[in-house]
Design a protein around this motif. Structure first.
Motif, short mmCIF file in Angstrom:
data_model
loop_
_atom_site.label_atom_id
_atom_site.label_comp_id
_atom_site.label_asym_id
_atom_site.label_seq_id
_atom_site.Cartn_x
_atom_site.Cartn_y
_atom_site.Cartn_z
N TYR A 193 -4.08 2.17 18.39
CA TYR A 193 -3.80 3.65 18.98
C TYR A 193 -4.60 4.98 18.84
N ASP A 222 0.07 5.31 22.80
CA ASP A 222 0.76 4.29 24.09
C ASP A 222 -0.36 3.21 24.63
N VAL A 254 -3.69 4.32 27.42
CA VAL A 254 -5.20 4.22 27.37
C VAL A 254 -5.51 3.58 29.12
#
Length: 423
Positions: free
Chosen positions: A236, A265, A269
């Motif tokens: 990430y 996290d 996204v």
């Protein structure tokens, strides 16, 4: 050579002290039953004793691991047996629902029980042991194995991707549970509602039964799901170069998606993708995985993903060009026929898991017996190395006592010698 009277007496005193030291050592051995109390008694034997003690402690830990693993597997066996009973009841209800003489109220009555079975099965799939660990969650045992997806209403796997395994011997490990995704979700299916891998979870099968009994015959949307657990498989952080790909829904224009920022996290996204995806495509989380779906439904619905740059597809578990079409709504009898077939497949999955559990329980029993014998043999060797031979030690004690008494008497005689006695 001249020897002074003081020096002669000192030699005698030293000899008696040595005899007393040896006698005291024998007395300690007789009182403790151990012939090697400190390394100085026998350095080689002391090192051997430490190694044997360490081996025994390690093997005892293996026995503790066996007990822990057996406890979890027994809980799993009970949960699987309950799951099999639930599926048997669902199968009976499916056959009953296929009777054309039933009216809608009769089927709604069956639906009520099916809904209860879904909740019961979800509870079983989230079975915990005495420590609060979820036995079907693998290496994420503190996370419930299945949760209900707020978007789709389906139960999705949230546990870890790896089985936990405990060491039960120096060269052997045994898994202390099965992954819920393998037992309840990755069930082979011949239904049009199967995913791109030809699987349908038992929860989706039971939900299809419930929907059919409620006369809810919904066409499905084209949807593709990555096969990587993003808790582990996604980086990430800020990428060195933008990750980009295209999504195509229902044969329309390809929609470009670019990911060029750091994320916290999977939810962040998904949010970033949906801001770019447009009105016909939806990104969503599916347990620990990410999913893309067309917002239309039916056999004409489809979704396809193609990579442009970066490693997003690999990280999320998609393949370049991966696609999936939707399905048209089934009539009741067709839907129930598929449900019946998938329930049989789910029952086979449960039986396979129970067979595996039984095999592991047998392996634990066999290894436990071997460990017990090994501990006994090692303790025997330890006893031979460390424990005192009382008969031999008592004989030496008697001899040492006699030697000390002789030394004392000799000292008494020597002490009384003087030339003045002869003048």
């Amino acid at each position: 050579m001249r020897i002074s009277t003081a020096w002669a007496q000192q030699l005698s005193v030293t000899a008696m002290a040595n005899q007393q030291s040896k006698l005291a050592n024998l007395q300690q051995q007789l009182s403790t039953g151990v012939k090697v109390s400190v390394p100085a008694d026998d350095p080689g034997a002391a090192a051997r004793i430490l190694d044997l003690d360490k081996t025994i402690d390690k093997t005892k830990q293996y026995q503790n691991n066996i007990a822990t693993t057996r406890g979890r597997l027994n809980i799993e066996e009970s949960a699987l047996a309950t799951s099999g009973g639930i599926l048997d009841r669902a199968r009976d209800l499916t056959i009953q629902a296929m009777n054309d003489t039933l009216n809608s109220n009769d089927r709604l009555g069956i639906k009520t029980e099916v809904d209860q079975l879904i909740q019961q099965l979800a509870g079983v799939a989230n079975t915990q042991n005495a420590n609060g660990e979820f036995i079907f969650s693998g290496d994420l045992s503190n996370v419930p194995a299945f949760t209900k997806n707020a978007t789709t209403g389906n139960y999705v796997y949230q546990g870890g991707p790896e089985q936990r395994a405990l060491q039960i011997s120096p060269t052997r490990q045994v898994a202390d549970g099965d992954l819920g995704v393998n037992v309840f979700e990755n069930v082979k299916s011949s239904s049009p509602a199967a995913d791109e891998n030809g699987n349908r979870s038992v929860f989706n099968t039971l939900k299809a039964l419930s929907d059919g009994l409620n006369a809810t015959f919904k066409p499905t949307s084209g949807a593709i799901t990555g096969d990587r657990f993003l808790r582990y498989g996604m980086d990430y952080s800020l990428p060195a170069a933008p990750a980009s790909f295209t999504l195509t829904a229902d044969g329309g224009a390809a929609v470009p998606i670019v990911l060029n920022t750091a994320f916290t996290d999977m939810a962040s996204v998904v949010k970033a993708i949906n801001l770019q995806a447009g009105p016909t495509i939806q990104a969503r989380s599916n347990g620990n995985r990410i999913e893309f779906a067309s917002l239309s439904a039916g056999a004409g619905s489809s979704i396809q993903i193609n990579n442009t740059s970066g490693t997003f597809l690999t990280d999320a578990g998609f393949s370049n060009g991966q696609n999936k079409t939707g399905t048209a709504a089934q009539a009741l009898q067709g839907q129930l026929t598929d449900v019946l077939s998938d329930l049989d497949a789910a029952k086979n999955s449960i039986l396979e898991a129970r067979t595996s559990v039984g095999g592991r329980l047998n392996a634990l029993s066999d290894q436990e017996t071997q460990n017990e014998k090994f501990i006994l043999d090692t303790k025997t060797t330890l006893s031979q190395t460390q424990d005192l031979d009382y008969a031999d030690a008592y004989s030496k004690f008697q001899m040492q006592t006699t030697a000390l008494q002789a030394a004392q008497q000799a000292f008494s005689k020597v002490k009384g010698l003087s030339l003045f006695n002869y003048l």
